[in-house]
Design a protein around this motif. Structure first.
Motif, mmCIF file in Angstrom:
data_model
loop_
_atom_site.group_PDB
_atom_site.id
_atom_site.type_symbol
_atom_site.label_atom_id
_atom_site.label_comp_id
_atom_site.label_asym_id
_atom_site.label_seq_id
_atom_site.Cartn_x
_atom_site.Cartn_y
_atom_site.Cartn_z
ATOM 1 N N GLN A 113 -6.247 89.896 -20.508
ATOM 2 C CA GLN A 113 -7.036 91.120 -20.637
ATOM 3 C C GLN A 113 -7.028 91.901 -19.334
ATOM 4 O O GLN A 113 -6.943 91.332 -18.253
ATOM 5 C CB GLN A 113 -8.460 90.786 -21.083
ATOM 6 N N GLY A 114 -7.083 93.224 -19.466
ATOM 7 C CA GLY A 114 -7.082 94.095 -18.303
ATOM 8 C C GLY A 114 -5.705 94.334 -17.707
ATOM 9 O O GLY A 114 -5.591 94.889 -16.619
ATOM 10 N N ARG A 115 -4.673 93.946 -18.446
ATOM 11 C CA ARG A 115 -3.304 94.077 -17.935
ATOM 12 C C ARG A 115 -2.443 95.000 -18.798
ATOM 13 O O ARG A 115 -1.229 94.953 -18.730
ATOM 14 C CB ARG A 115 -2.672 92.694 -17.835
ATOM 15 N N GLY A 116 -3.077 95.810 -19.647
ATOM 16 C CA GLY A 116 -2.326 96.770 -20.453
ATOM 17 C C GLY A 116 -1.732 96.214 -21.730
ATOM 18 O O GLY A 116 -0.898 96.871 -22.360
ATOM 19 N N VAL A 117 -2.171 95.028 -22.142
ATOM 20 C CA VAL A 117 -1.601 94.411 -23.343
ATOM 21 C C VAL A 117 -1.937 95.219 -24.595
ATOM 22 O O VAL A 117 -1.062 95.462 -25.433
ATOM 23 C CB VAL A 117 -2.060 92.938 -23.487
ATOM 24 N N MET A 118 -3.189 95.658 -24.723
ATOM 25 C CA MET A 118 -3.537 96.431 -25.918
ATOM 26 C C MET A 118 -2.770 97.749 -25.958
ATOM 27 O O MET A 118 -2.304 98.168 -27.019
ATOM 28 C CB MET A 118 -5.029 96.686 -26.023
ATOM 29 N N THR A 119 -2.614 98.395 -24.817
ATOM 30 C CA THR A 119 -1.834 99.635 -24.775
ATOM 31 C C THR A 119 -0.404 99.368 -25.216
ATOM 32 O O THR A 119 0.163 100.137 -26.009
ATOM 33 C CB THR A 119 -1.862 100.240 -23.359
ATOM 34 N N ALA A 120 0.176 98.290 -24.731
ATOM 35 C CA ALA A 120 1.553 97.950 -25.116
ATOM 36 C C ALA A 120 1.647 97.670 -26.611
ATOM 37 O O ALA A 120 2.602 98.112 -27.270
ATOM 38 C CB ALA A 120 2.038 96.740 -24.320
ATOM 39 N N LEU A 121 0.668 96.967 -27.153
ATOM 40 C CA LEU A 121 0.673 96.671 -28.590
ATOM 41 C C LEU A 121 0.517 97.940 -29.420
ATOM 42 O O LEU A 121 1.233 98.154 -30.396
ATOM 43 C CB LEU A 121 -0.436 95.673 -28.936
ATOM 44 N N LEU A 122 -0.436 98.773 -29.048
ATOM 45 C CA LEU A 122 -0.672 100.018 -29.794
ATOM 46 C C LEU A 122 0.540 100.936 -29.711
ATOM 47 O O LEU A 122 0.908 101.591 -30.687
ATOM 48 C CB LEU A 122 -1.927 100.710 -29.264
ATOM 49 N N THR A 123 1.198 100.955 -28.561
ATOM 50 C CA THR A 123 2.399 101.767 -28.403
ATOM 51 C C THR A 123 3.528 101.242 -29.286
ATOM 52 O O THR A 123 4.185 102.017 -29.995
ATOM 53 C CB THR A 123 2.841 101.790 -26.925
ATOM 54 N N ALA A 124 3.753 99.931 -29.267
ATOM 55 C CA ALA A 124 4.818 99.338 -30.088
ATOM 56 C C ALA A 124 4.564 99.562 -31.574
ATOM 57 O O ALA A 124 5.472 99.961 -32.320
ATOM 58 C CB ALA A 124 4.936 97.845 -29.796
ATOM 59 N N LEU A 125 3.344 99.330 -32.003
ATOM 60 C CA LEU A 125 2.980 99.532 -33.407
ATOM 61 C C LEU A 125 3.199 100.996 -33.792
ATOM 62 O O LEU A 125 3.791 101.293 -34.831
ATOM 63 C CB LEU A 125 1.515 99.117 -33.588
ATOM 64 N N SER A 126 2.755 101.911 -32.938
ATOM 65 C CA SER A 126 2.892 103.343 -33.237
ATOM 66 C C SER A 126 4.344 103.790 -33.259
ATOM 67 O O SER A 126 4.739 104.578 -34.125
ATOM 68 C CB SER A 126 2.099 104.166 -32.216
ATOM 69 N N ARG A 127 5.143 103.298 -32.337
ATOM 70 C CA ARG A 127 6.574 103.654 -32.341
ATOM 71 C C ARG A 127 7.245 103.206 -33.629
ATOM 72 O O ARG A 127 8.095 103.908 -34.173
ATOM 73 C CB ARG A 127 7.281 103.015 -31.149
ATOM 74 N N PRO A 176 -0.235 108.467 -34.733
ATOM 75 C CA PRO A 176 0.620 107.470 -34.114
ATOM 76 C C PRO A 176 1.718 108.059 -33.221
ATOM 77 O O PRO A 176 2.156 107.382 -32.279
ATOM 78 C CB PRO A 176 1.204 106.710 -35.299
ATOM 79 N N THR A 177 2.116 109.311 -33.465
ATOM 80 C CA THR A 177 3.143 109.886 -32.589
ATOM 81 C C THR A 177 2.617 110.060 -31.170
ATOM 82 O O THR A 177 3.373 109.975 -30.203
ATOM 83 C CB THR A 177 3.672 111.241 -33.115
ATOM 84 N N GLU A 178 1.313 110.285 -31.047
ATOM 85 C CA GLU A 178 0.690 110.423 -29.734
ATOM 86 C C GLU A 178 0.835 109.127 -28.924
ATOM 87 O O GLU A 178 1.124 109.153 -27.742
ATOM 88 C CB GLU A 178 -0.798 110.730 -29.928
ATOM 89 N N PHE A 179 0.625 108.002 -29.580
ATOM 90 C CA PHE A 179 0.716 106.709 -28.901
ATOM 91 C C PHE A 179 2.156 106.261 -28.754
ATOM 92 O O PHE A 179 2.496 105.545 -27.812
ATOM 93 C CB PHE A 179 -0.110 105.655 -29.629
ATOM 94 N N ALA A 180 3.010 106.657 -29.676
ATOM 95 C CA ALA A 180 4.424 106.269 -29.620
ATOM 96 C C ALA A 180 5.109 106.837 -28.390
ATOM 97 O O ALA A 180 6.083 106.271 -27.892
ATOM 98 C CB ALA A 180 5.151 106.726 -30.886
ATOM 99 N N GLU A 181 4.584 107.936 -27.881
ATOM 100 C CA GLU A 181 5.199 108.593 -26.735
ATOM 101 C C GLU A 181 4.747 108.011 -25.401
ATOM 102 O O GLU A 181 5.283 108.367 -24.365
ATOM 103 C CB GLU A 181 4.871 110.095 -26.781
ATOM 104 N N ARG A 182 3.788 107.097 -25.429
ATOM 105 C CA ARG A 182 3.316 106.492 -24.177
ATOM 106 C C ARG A 182 4.364 105.547 -23.626
ATOM 107 O O ARG A 182 5.183 105.014 -24.341
ATOM 108 C CB ARG A 182 2.009 105.724 -24.416
ATOM 109 N N SER A 183 4.307 105.325 -22.334
ATOM 110 C CA SER A 183 5.203 104.349 -21.734
ATOM 111 C C SER A 183 4.457 103.034 -21.626
ATOM 112 O O SER A 183 3.706 102.804 -20.708
ATOM 113 C CB SER A 183 5.671 104.820 -20.359
#
Length: 184
Positions: A113-127, A176-183
């Motif tokens: 936790q606190g290492r960007g895991v949720m962001t990475a998951l949400l980005t992958a799912l959205s892409r 989801p396109t908003e999150f898909a564009e995140r790095s």
């Protein structure tokens, strides 16, 4: 170390179910559950398999170790409960013809936790889902203060509220396109 994400497969089921169970917070007080966050409900292997074969369950790993997961499902998969109420709320609010999916539950191992895991998951799912869906939606129990704060932090829209018995829920929606564009 680098966290990687991918769609899960049959070899991931045991780890996902174990992390989901551990994330329920059954041994915590209501105050501790609100502060730390919790996953609701229970899931068996056959339901997890249906989700994996449907819109997908995504995992984050570091050196082959499960760091977290994010599930997705499609309207119609659940006949009752918070998922069904969420589908009904989104269908009533979204323009006709909107293609949407449900996302959640999501759990991140406390060690990651606190290492960007949720962001990475949400980005992958959205892409993965953005090409086929216009909207993502989630339900969060109001008692889950941590999850409410996380969804607000991500800028998701608080689209509706509903209650089932004594429990109150917030429906969050996002493009989801908003999150898909995140790095991530």
């Amino acid at each position: 170390m680098t966290v990687t994400t991918r769609r899960s497969g049959s070899a991931d089921r045991h780890g996902i179910l174990a992390l989901m169970q551990a994330s329920r917070g059954d041994d915590l007080s209501p105050e501790e559950r609100a502060e730390r966050g919790f996953v609701q409900g229970v899931m068996d292997e056959s339901t997890l398999t249906r989700l994996q074969e449907g819109s997908g369950v995504f995992v984050a790993e570091e050196d082959g170790e499960l760091a977290g997961f994010a599930m997705s499902s499609l309207p119609g998969m659940f006949a009752s409960g918070p998922a069904k109420e969420t589908v009904d709320a989104v269908a009533a609010l979204a323009p006709a013809g909107t293609r949407f999916f449900l996302y959640g539950p999501v759990a991140v191992d406390p060690r990651f936790q606190g290492r960007g895991v949720m962001t990475a998951l949400l980005t992958a799912l959205s892409r993965d889902l953005a090409p086929d869906y216009d909207l993502g939606s989630a339900f969060v129990e109001v008692a889950n203060a941590k999850s409410i704060a996380v969804h607000r932090h991500y800028g998701m829209d608080e689209a509706a509220r509903f209650s089932i018995g004594e429990r109150e829920y917030v429906v969050f929606t996002f493009d989801p396109t908003e999150f898909a564009e995140r790095s991530g």
